[in-house]
Write a protein that holds these residues in place. Structure first.
Motif, short mmCIF file in Angstrom:
data_model
loop_
_atom_site.label_atom_id
_atom_site.label_comp_id
_atom_site.label_asym_id
_atom_site.label_seq_id
_atom_site.Cartn_x
_atom_site.Cartn_y
_atom_site.Cartn_z
N SER A 73 -1.44 12.28 -21.08
CA SER A 73 -1.63 10.84 -21.24
C SER A 73 -1.31 10.14 -19.93
O SER A 73 -0.56 10.66 -19.11
CB SER A 73 -0.69 10.29 -22.32
OG SER A 73 -0.90 10.94 -23.53
N VAL A 89 1.58 11.84 -17.85
CA VAL A 89 2.53 12.62 -18.64
C VAL A 89 1.83 13.81 -19.29
O VAL A 89 0.69 13.68 -19.76
CB VAL A 89 3.14 11.73 -19.76
CG1 VAL A 89 3.99 12.53 -20.71
CG2 VAL A 89 3.95 10.61 -19.15
N LEU A 91 2.64 16.28 -22.41
CA LEU A 91 3.53 16.44 -23.56
C LEU A 91 3.16 17.71 -24.31
O LEU A 91 2.01 17.90 -24.70
CB LEU A 91 3.40 15.23 -24.49
CG LEU A 91 4.14 15.31 -25.83
CD1 LEU A 91 5.64 15.28 -25.61
CD2 LEU A 91 3.71 14.18 -26.74
N ASP A 119 -0.54 9.38 -28.64
CA ASP A 119 -0.94 8.54 -27.50
C ASP A 119 -0.24 7.17 -27.52
O ASP A 119 0.35 6.77 -26.52
CB ASP A 119 -2.46 8.38 -27.44
CG ASP A 119 -3.14 9.63 -26.87
OD1 ASP A 119 -2.44 10.47 -26.27
OD2 ASP A 119 -4.38 9.75 -27.01
N VAL A 122 3.61 7.65 -26.73
CA VAL A 122 3.86 7.95 -25.31
C VAL A 122 3.79 6.67 -24.49
O VAL A 122 4.67 6.38 -23.68
CB VAL A 122 2.87 9.01 -24.77
CG1 VAL A 122 2.92 9.09 -23.25
CG2 VAL A 122 3.17 10.38 -25.37
N GLU A 123 2.75 5.88 -24.73
CA GLU A 123 2.56 4.65 -23.97
C GLU A 123 3.72 3.68 -24.21
O GLU A 123 4.28 3.11 -23.27
CB GLU A 123 1.23 3.99 -24.37
CG GLU A 123 0.82 2.90 -23.43
CD GLU A 123 -0.60 2.43 -23.67
OE1 GLU A 123 -0.83 1.22 -23.46
OE2 GLU A 123 -1.46 3.24 -24.04
N ASP A 150 12.14 11.70 -22.80
CA ASP A 150 12.22 12.84 -23.72
C ASP A 150 12.97 12.46 -25.00
O ASP A 150 12.48 12.69 -26.11
CB ASP A 150 12.92 14.00 -23.01
CG ASP A 150 12.49 15.36 -23.55
OD1 ASP A 150 11.97 15.42 -24.68
OD2 ASP A 150 12.69 16.36 -22.84
N LEU A 153 11.06 9.73 -27.10
CA LEU A 153 9.84 10.26 -27.71
C LEU A 153 10.17 11.24 -28.83
O LEU A 153 9.51 11.22 -29.88
CB LEU A 153 8.98 10.93 -26.63
CG LEU A 153 7.49 11.03 -26.92
CD1 LEU A 153 6.90 9.67 -27.27
CD2 LEU A 153 6.77 11.62 -25.73
N ILE A 167 8.37 17.55 -22.20
CA ILE A 167 7.58 16.47 -21.61
C ILE A 167 7.75 16.53 -20.10
O ILE A 167 8.86 16.77 -19.61
CB ILE A 167 7.98 15.09 -22.17
CG1 ILE A 167 7.02 14.02 -21.64
CG2 ILE A 167 9.41 14.73 -21.87
CD1 ILE A 167 7.04 12.73 -22.43
#
Length: 194
Positions: A73, A89, A91, A119, A122-123, A150, A153, A167
């Motif tokens: 991403s 990134v 993942l 997605d 992560v953003e 990390d 998330l 990650i």
């Protein structure tokens, strides 16, 4: 000649019988879990790897991969000192095997998991974490930034039955304007030290 016809009929009947019988079995391959559905309703039982007997008109099985998958991403965020930060990134994640039924019922298959959950998470996590550090700290405290991403998330995705394996902040860069300012500062510092 009648004997040949008789053998052909027997073979045909055997093939039809085996095809019918095969509908009563489902094979869940290595690295997969089977989500058992009764008339389309997801059941509590998750089928592990191997062969399982089912009643075909009542039950269907959707297979989901529980292997580690990689999702790449990119996100744009702002640092604490309002510099634009662009982050790529990688993942590594997997569906928690014993929760495959819940993830299928609530979200869908692996593609839906990536599109609807991973997605956006992560953003959002990158934006939240980057906002806590100045641009300079993002560079000098990269390990700390990675750990914060990390942790955030992992906490976020576990509620969706997804485990984070690793990650990587593959590439972190800033706007051209900021990069030029840093370069000019370094040159000025070097000239001042002579």
């Amino acid at each position: 000649k009648n004997k040949d016809v008789y053998i052909a009929v027997q073979v045909t009947l055997l093939i039809v019988f085996l095809a019918f019988l095969s509908k009563f079995f489902v094979i869940v391959n290595a690295g997969e879990r089977g989500v058992l559905m009764q008339f389309g309703k997801v059941q509590q039982q998750v089928l592990g790897e191997g062969i399982h007997v089912i009643f075909p008109t009542v039950y269907t099985v959707k297979k989901l991969s529980v292997r580690v998958q990689k999702q790449e991403s990119s996100a744009e965020a702002s640092s604490k000192d309002l510099q634009d930060v662009f982050t790529d990134v990688a993942l590594n994640w997997h569906i928690i095997p014993e929760e495959a039924n819940a993830i299928f019922q609530q979200i869908g298959d692996e593609k839906a998991v990536v599109d609807r959950i991973i997605d956006p998470a992560v953003e959002e996590v990158l934006k939240a974490v980057m906002a806590k550090y100045t641009a300079e700290e993002i560079i000098t405290k990269r390990g700390e930034v990675k750990a914060a991403v990390d942790d955030s998330l992992t906490l976020r995705l576990v509620t969706y039955h997804i485990a984070v394996d690793d990650i990587s902040l593959v590439h972190v860069h800033f706007s051209e304007r900021f990069s030029e300012a840093v370069e000019a500062k370094q040159i000025a510092e070097q000239e001042g030290s002579f």
